[in-house]
Design a protein around this motif. Structure first.
Motif, PDB file in Angstrom:
ATOM      1  N   ASP A   1     -12.685   3.687   1.374  1.00 37.08           N
ATOM      2  CA  ASP A   1     -11.491   4.315   1.936  1.00 37.08           C
ATOM      3  C   ASP A   1     -11.195   3.766   3.325  1.00 37.08           C
ATOM      4  OD1 ASP A   1     -11.224   5.814  -0.340  1.00 37.08           O
ATOM      5  OD2 ASP A   1     -12.138   7.633   0.501  1.00 37.08           O
TER       6      ASP A   1
ATOM      7  N   TYR B   1      -2.584  -3.432  -3.711  1.00 40.86           N
ATOM      8  CA  TYR B   1      -1.684  -3.357  -2.564  1.00 40.86           C
ATOM      9  C   TYR B   1      -0.218  -3.193  -2.941  1.00 40.86           C
ATOM     10  CZ  TYR B   1       0.331  -8.132  -2.582  1.00 40.86           C
ATOM     11  OH  TYR B   1       1.035  -9.267  -2.876  1.00 40.86           O
TER      12      TYR B   1
ATOM     13  N   PRO C   1       0.091   4.246  -4.660  1.00 38.20           N
ATOM     14  CA  PRO C   1      -1.368   4.169  -4.725  1.00 38.20           C
ATOM     15  C   PRO C   1      -1.997   4.049  -6.107  1.00 38.20           C
ATOM     16  CG  PRO C   1      -0.701   6.428  -4.349  1.00 38.20           C
ATOM     17  CD  PRO C   1       0.552   5.602  -4.331  1.00 38.20           C
ATOM     18  N   ASP C   2      -1.355   4.584  -7.146  1.00 37.18           N
ATOM     19  CA  ASP C   2      -2.011   4.610  -8.455  1.00 37.18           C
ATOM     20  C   ASP C   2      -0.977   4.667  -9.573  1.00 37.18           C
ATOM     21  OD1 ASP C   2      -1.162   7.341  -8.554  1.00 37.18           O
ATOM     22  OD2 ASP C   2      -2.996   7.959  -7.522  1.00 37.18           O
TER      23      ASP C   2
ATOM     24  N   HIS D   1      -9.824   0.191   3.048  1.00 39.76           N
ATOM     25  CA  HIS D   1      -8.449   0.258   2.549  1.00 39.76           C
ATOM     26  C   HIS D   1      -7.493   0.651   3.673  1.00 39.76           C
ATOM     27  CE1 HIS D   1      -4.987   2.200   0.492  1.00 39.76           C
ATOM     28  NE2 HIS D   1      -5.164   1.252  -0.401  1.00 39.76           N
TER      29      HIS D   1
ATOM     30  N   PHE E   1       0.817  -1.221   0.000  1.00 44.34           N
ATOM     31  CA  PHE E   1       0.000   0.000   0.000  1.00 44.34           C
ATOM     32  C   PHE E   1       0.850   1.271   0.000  1.00 44.34           C
ATOM     33  CE2 PHE E   1      -2.262  -3.451   2.157  1.00 44.34           C
ATOM     34  CZ  PHE E   1      -3.335  -3.601   1.277  1.00 44.34           C
TER      35      PHE E   1
END
Length: 336
Positions: A300, A237, A116-117, A303, A113
């Motif tokens: 959220d 993740y 993130p993107d 997560h 984690f």
């Protein structure tokens, strides 16, 4: 024999030797390329695209022969980097995960984690952290050339939906041969089981393991839903960039023009594969759902529960990866 005739024979011999040398240098050279997956997957397609571009740009002087499915390391994907470093493999399109046992800095991308993107991935690979990672690879006898993408890894299992860390309690999850993965899933209460991809599908079929984690492209193409994986959690993740690379001795044996060509074609093939992988993601997800797989999207708050549960993994692994690399990656992501 007169002196003039001797000189003539000598001149002819020299000319013949020069022609032979030119002929030998012009002969086609074949280089091996190792990949873990075949061209049914974007990963394998990246290697094939690289081979096509090299043959075209070199006008056939250099041929890349792709060996998929970890053939050159007898199916043990974690041996690929060592085999390339020792010269058993000329080139590879490899995974940061599979190479991380030999290059600890590559665990940056496996920190749970942390990235993130996709914009964050690009910021890291295209920034100072990416340069530091490439320096770490090169210091170990392998020349990194370009980035590709295997994608964000998602979690599937045969037992039921997973939306909280406690849902993983006692689940046997197949993981790759990286200690960081062992620590991550142990922190979440699961029972991580290391095995190669070659062994993973039979283990899922027999129920020897309950679940696995992989990008959507692998889940889709390998039809993992057909081996009991009826539940999929999209949790992003970690990300698994691919790296195009060459054995140092092979690289040194090439002239400057061919090195530049090999690097340019690797970059081009990598950019092509990254764009393709990302463009196909929504369609792959829709196809997976259409086949009856239950897909869980985390809120959220859900997560964050996974983030909190894996904080100890960061505390253990950041020093091993290198605080400078992690800080550089965070700075690039913050600035994106």
């Amino acid at each position: 024999m007169t002196l003039s005739r001797r000189l003539t024979h000598f001149t002819v011999a020299l000319a013949g030797a020069a022609l032979l040398s030119t002929s030998l240098s012009a002969q086609a050279r074949e280089l091996s390329v190792s990949t873990v997956l075949s061209d049914a997957f974007p990963w394998g397609q990246a290697a094939e695209r690289w081979a096509e571009l090299v043959e075209e740009r070199s006008e056939g002087r250099i041929t890349l022969r792709v060996y998929p499915n970890s053939q050159l390391v007898s199916g043990d994907q974690t041996r690929e980097f060592s085999a390339m470093r020792s010269g058993l493999i000329d080139l590879a399109v490899g995974s940061t995960i599979n190479w991380s046992p030999q290059v600890p800095e590559l665990n940056l991308f496996s920190l749970p984690f942390f990235i993130p993107d996709e914009a964050a991935v690009d910021a890291v690979t295209g920034g100072e952290a990416g340069e530091l990672v490439f320096d770490a690879i090169e210091s170990r006898g392998v020349v990194p050339l370009a980035w590709g993408e295997n994608g964000f890894r998602q979690l599937s299992n045969s037992r039921g939906p997973i939306s909280a860390p406690e849902d993983l309690d006692g689940l046997r999850i197949r993981v790759v041969g990286s200690p960081l993965f062992q620590d991550t899933f142990s922190a979440l209460g699961a029972d991580p089981t290391q095995m190669s991809w070659t062994d993973a599908q039979p283990a899922l079929t027999t129920g020897a393991v309950d679940g696995q984690e992989n990008p959507l492209s692998v889940f889709d193409v390998a039809r993992i839903d057909q081996v009991g994986q009826e539940y999929l959690t999209r949790w992003n993740y970690m990300n698994d960039p691919l790296i195009f690379a060459a054995n140092q001795r092979v690289w040194d044996s090439l002239d400057e023009a061919d090195r530049e060509m090999l690097r340019e074609t690797a970059i081009e093939a990598g950019e092509w594969e990254i764009a393709m992988t990302r463009e196909q993601e929504p369609e792959r997800l829709a196809d997976i759902e259409a086949r009856g797989v239950t897909v869980t999207e985390l809120s959220d708050e859900q997560h964050q529960a996974f983030v909190d549960a894996t904080q100890a993994v960061h505390e253990k692994w950041v020093p091993r990866i290198g605080e400078a690399i992690v800080e550089a990656a965070q700075a690039s992501m913050d600035a994106r």
